[in-house]
Design a protein around this motif. Sequence first.
Motif, PDB file in Angstrom:
ATOM      1  N   LEU A  53       0.834  -1.204   0.000  1.00  0.00           N
ATOM      2  CA  LEU A  53       0.000   0.000   0.000  1.00  0.00           C
ATOM      3  C   LEU A  53       0.872   1.258   0.000  1.00  0.00           C
ATOM      4  N   THR A  54       1.883   1.278   0.826  1.00  0.00           N
ATOM      5  CA  THR A  54       2.786   2.420   0.896  1.00  0.00           C
ATOM      6  C   THR A  54       3.562   2.598  -0.410  1.00  0.00           C
ATOM      7  N   LYS A  55       4.007   1.504  -0.978  1.00  0.00           N
ATOM      8  CA  LYS A  55       4.869   1.561  -2.171  1.00  0.00           C
ATOM      9  C   LYS A  55       4.081   1.777  -3.462  1.00  0.00           C
ATOM     10  N   THR A  56       2.902   1.143  -3.585  1.00  0.00           N
ATOM     11  CA  THR A  56       2.176   1.163  -4.866  1.00  0.00           C
ATOM     12  C   THR A  56       0.811   1.834  -4.789  1.00  0.00           C
ATOM     13  N   GLY A  57       0.328   2.078  -3.579  1.00  0.00           N
ATOM     14  CA  GLY A  57      -1.007   2.651  -3.435  1.00  0.00           C
ATOM     15  C   GLY A  57      -2.105   1.607  -3.409  1.00  0.00           C
ATOM     16  N   SER A  58      -1.733   0.329  -3.391  1.00  0.00           N
ATOM     17  CA  SER A  58      -2.720  -0.749  -3.376  1.00  0.00           C
ATOM     18  C   SER A  58      -2.227  -1.891  -2.490  1.00  0.00           C
ATOM     19  N   ARG A  59      -3.168  -2.512  -1.789  1.00  0.00           N
ATOM     20  CA  ARG A  59      -2.842  -3.692  -0.967  1.00  0.00           C
ATOM     21  C   ARG A  59      -2.994  -4.992  -1.756  1.00  0.00           C
TER      22      ARG A  59
END
Length: 186
Positions: A134-140
Amino acid sequence: MHVRIAPIRAFLQKTDMSSTYLIRPALADDAPRIAVLGAQVWIHTYATAGISEVIAQYVLASFTPERFRTLAQDPGAVMLVAEREGNLAGYIVVRFASQHADIQTEIETLYVQACFAGQGIGSGLLTRAKEIALTKTGSRSIWLMVNSQNESAIAFYRSLGMKQDGLTYFELGGVKHENKVMIAVD
């Protein structure tokens, strides 16, 4: 584009009323223990007919401390370990920009030593991986491949809401082994 993420911290996880384990980023110094744990889990899972020459060569070439030291420093991946009382119990390798069906985060490896199965370590590692994604790509959302004969791993992933999204093959010694592609879309 360089994405800046917050430092990955260690987290204590509770598995039951008396046991806790620590999830933290892998260090280069962890490489020998990760290599041994990886080889042990891989052999236990995949060498069900015994140790053939092909299996022996694959394990000796693939599960080396040097490989894991390099992986711990790879900017395109995150490797986390789970420890209980200072002993390694499992690890996960999260790879970014390894896309499947518009999902950018691959769980390249998730290994938990058999004696720790069912104690929340695998799900704890996956939870942390999703937070990092989530932090790196904006998605879990995540994807992974699992050997089609590894019924306990498939059941584990399904219990976490993952669904099959195709098949692929792992070739070893000229023999193709079917793998299920599993996804979790958040």
